[in-house]
Design an enzyme around this catalytic site. Structure first.
Site, PDB file in Angstrom:
ATOM      1  N   ARG A  97      -4.555  -5.748   4.890  1.00 38.66           N
ATOM      2  CA  ARG A  97      -3.629  -5.865   6.008  1.00 38.66           C
ATOM      3  C   ARG A  97      -4.238  -6.575   7.213  1.00 38.66           C
ATOM      4  O   ARG A  97      -3.517  -7.157   8.026  1.00 38.66           O
ATOM      5  CB  ARG A  97      -3.133  -4.483   6.436  1.00 38.66           C
ATOM      6  CG  ARG A  97      -2.294  -3.766   5.384  1.00 38.66           C
ATOM      7  CD  ARG A  97      -1.225  -2.904   5.999  1.00 38.66           C
ATOM      8  NE  ARG A  97      -0.239  -3.684   6.723  1.00 38.66           N
ATOM      9  CZ  ARG A  97       0.738  -3.146   7.449  1.00 38.66           C
ATOM     10  NH1 ARG A  97       0.842  -1.827   7.545  1.00 38.66           N
ATOM     11  NH2 ARG A  97       1.618  -3.901   8.089  1.00 38.66           N
ATOM     12  N   CYS A 138       8.830   1.503  11.375  1.00 36.08           N
ATOM     13  CA  CYS A 138       7.828   0.537  10.889  1.00 36.08           C
ATOM     14  C   CYS A 138       8.354  -0.886  10.830  1.00 36.08           C
ATOM     15  O   CYS A 138       7.583  -1.850  10.920  1.00 36.08           O
ATOM     16  CB  CYS A 138       7.376   0.904   9.470  1.00 36.08           C
ATOM     17  SG  CYS A 138       6.590   2.473   9.253  1.00 36.08           S
ATOM     18  N   ARG A 146      -5.235   5.770   9.762  1.00 30.20           N
ATOM     19  CA  ARG A 146      -5.295   4.365  10.133  1.00 30.20           C
ATOM     20  C   ARG A 146      -5.776   4.090  11.551  1.00 30.20           C
ATOM     21  O   ARG A 146      -6.081   2.952  11.880  1.00 30.20           O
ATOM     22  CB  ARG A 146      -3.902   3.757   9.978  1.00 30.20           C
ATOM     23  CG  ARG A 146      -3.391   3.724   8.551  1.00 30.20           C
ATOM     24  CD  ARG A 146      -4.226   2.793   7.685  1.00 30.20           C
ATOM     25  NE  ARG A 146      -3.581   2.565   6.407  1.00 30.20           N
ATOM     26  CZ  ARG A 146      -2.625   1.689   6.196  1.00 30.20           C
ATOM     27  NH1 ARG A 146      -2.171   0.963   7.174  1.00 30.20           N
ATOM     28  NH2 ARG A 146      -2.112   1.556   4.996  1.00 30.20           N
ATOM     29  N   GLU A 157       5.562  -3.475  12.660  1.00 31.80           N
ATOM     30  CA  GLU A 157       5.148  -2.686  13.813  1.00 31.80           C
ATOM     31  C   GLU A 157       3.639  -2.474  13.859  1.00 31.80           C
ATOM     32  O   GLU A 157       3.065  -2.307  14.942  1.00 31.80           O
ATOM     33  CB  GLU A 157       5.850  -1.325  13.776  1.00 31.80           C
ATOM     34  CG  GLU A 157       5.585  -0.473  15.006  1.00 31.80           C
ATOM     35  CD  GLU A 157       6.275   0.864  14.944  1.00 31.80           C
ATOM     36  OE1 GLU A 157       6.985   1.202  15.903  1.00 31.80           O
ATOM     37  OE2 GLU A 157       6.102   1.586  13.947  1.00 31.80           O
ATOM     38  N   ASP A 158       2.969  -2.485  12.713  1.00 33.38           N
ATOM     39  CA  ASP A 158       1.554  -2.126  12.666  1.00 33.38           C
ATOM     40  C   ASP A 158       0.603  -3.158  13.282  1.00 33.38           C
ATOM     41  O   ASP A 158      -0.368  -2.775  13.930  1.00 33.38           O
ATOM     42  CB  ASP A 158       1.130  -1.839  11.221  1.00 33.38           C
ATOM     43  CG  ASP A 158       1.751  -0.563  10.685  1.00 33.38           C
ATOM     44  OD1 ASP A 158       1.960   0.374  11.480  1.00 33.38           O
ATOM     45  OD2 ASP A 158       2.035  -0.500   9.469  1.00 33.38           O
ATOM     46  N   HIS A 187       1.102   8.181   9.591  1.00 37.12           N
ATOM     47  CA  HIS A 187       1.136   7.862  11.014  1.00 37.12           C
ATOM     48  C   HIS A 187       1.737   9.017  11.816  1.00 37.12           C
ATOM     49  O   HIS A 187       2.418   9.883  11.258  1.00 37.12           O
ATOM     50  CB  HIS A 187       2.012   6.628  11.277  1.00 37.12           C
ATOM     51  CG  HIS A 187       1.460   5.345  10.772  1.00 37.12           C
ATOM     52  ND1 HIS A 187       2.236   4.393  10.143  1.00 37.12           N
ATOM     53  CD2 HIS A 187       0.212   4.817  10.825  1.00 37.12           C
ATOM     54  CE1 HIS A 187       1.491   3.341   9.819  1.00 37.12           C
ATOM     55  NE2 HIS A 187       0.256   3.576  10.224  1.00 37.12           N
ATOM     56  N   LEU A 238       0.824  -1.199   0.000  1.00 37.62           N
ATOM     57  CA  LEU A 238       0.000   0.000   0.000  1.00 37.62           C
ATOM     58  C   LEU A 238       0.865   1.259   0.000  1.00 37.62           C
ATOM     59  O   LEU A 238       1.956   1.281   0.563  1.00 37.62           O
ATOM     60  CB  LEU A 238      -0.898   0.019   1.240  1.00 37.62           C
ATOM     61  CG  LEU A 238      -1.851  -1.159   1.432  1.00 37.62           C
ATOM     62  CD1 LEU A 238      -2.651  -0.991   2.710  1.00 37.62           C
ATOM     63  CD2 LEU A 238      -2.773  -1.312   0.245  1.00 37.62           C
TER      64      LEU A 238
END
Length: 304
Positions: A126, A297, A173, A106-107, A202, A58
């Site tokens: 995701r 990330c 997000r 990390e997300d 972010h 993405l």
């Protein structure tokens, strides 16, 4: 190429605290404690770049120059090698071609004090990444808490832990319900929502922890707005280190060493890093940056 954009409606400012008496005790004890211990990492989790990354990852828009996959893999290998120099145990998740964004490990999870919160990510491509991430963290011995609140979304890239509290971006997000879910998972820690301006992915796309009570911030409108909210709403006071580039302000503070972008990527921001009196390592990230990725990330850093 798939778009990263998924904008939530602006929310009222969110300040979540433990109960008043508990909050006072926590503040007093943490003021006496060595905050640096929360950045003393003994373990880390990283992903692996997939061959599907260029076509499937993405991003807000196509970069001016195409992603060079081989160069991206080389840069990521350098990143992992530098982590291994600092952290005794680095767990690498094998490539999953169906999840090109899982290199941004990390997300899908926020981990602290033995608890791993498995997040709900808004993009449909995701969301299933938790099927890979959760077993990894279970095997490592963490207590798993899964976000199940309908309509709550949280990306770990929005979560900045300062060693004293959580600052969480309200962004493309992460929404207010997601911030509340984080606060519920970690009830002993204050949590504050921070506005992330439209066009920024972010909170850590423009800011990051650069040392004990030190936050690196990009000198953009979005960075200035975020810093003003941190100054006004955070439960503790921090010093700021200002950078001319948003991405130039992204760094990792690990075991007393700062990993930051190299001079070739952000020459003016590199001058700011040179002014910092601590051990530093420049780590390239130009190719993953073309898909909105940053140094923070690419790993989950863990105390134990």
């Amino acid at each position: 190429m798939l778009s990263r954009c998924m904008r939530f409606q602006p929310a009222v400012r969110l300040l979540l605290r433990p109960a008043a008496g508990a909050a006072r005790a926590l503040r007093q004890s943490r003021q006496k404690s060595d905050v640096a211990e929360y950045f003393h990492c003994t373990r880390a989790v990283v992903g692996t770049l997939t061959n599907s990354f260029v076509a499937g990852a993405l991003r807000f828009a196509e970069p001016d120059e195409p992603i060079n996959l081989e160069k991206a893999k080389q840069q990521h290998a350098t990143y992992v090698a530098e982590l291994k120099k600092l952290i005794p145990e680095v767990v690498q998740i094998p490539a999953e071609e169906r999840f090109p964004d899982l290199v941004y490990v990390e997300d899908p999870a926020v981990v602290l004090d033995g608890t791993a919160l498995i997040t709900q990510m808004a993009p449909p491509t995701r969301a299933p990444e938790i099927l890979v991430m959760q077993p990894v963290l279970e095997k490592m011995g963490y207590r798993i808490v899964t976000m199940k609140e309908p309509g709550a979304y949280l990306d770990g890239g929005d979560v900045m832990f300062t060693g004293r509290e959580f600052l969480v971006g309200l962004s493309e997000r992460t929404n207010q319900a997601g911030v509340e879910a984080l606060a519920k998972a970690f009830p002993d820690w204050p949590v504050t929502g921070i506005t992330v301006q439209k066009g920024m992915l972010h909170l850590k796309s423009m800011s990051s922890v650069a040392g004990v009570d030190l936050i690196a911030v990009g000198n953009s409108e979005a960075g200035r707005i975020a810093w003003r909210e941190i100054e006004n709403n955070a439960h503790f006071k921090y010093k700021k280190l200002i950078f001319p580039d948003n991405n130039g302000a992204n760094c990792l503070f690990i075991n007393g060493v700062v990993l930051h972008p190299p001079k070739e990527e952000f020459p003016e921001s590199f001058k700011v890093w040179e002014s910092l009196d601590c051990p530093r390592v420049a780590v390239p990230n130009s190719e993953l940056a073309k898909s909105d990725g940053s140094l923070t990330c690419n790993s989950i850093r863990l105390r134990y």
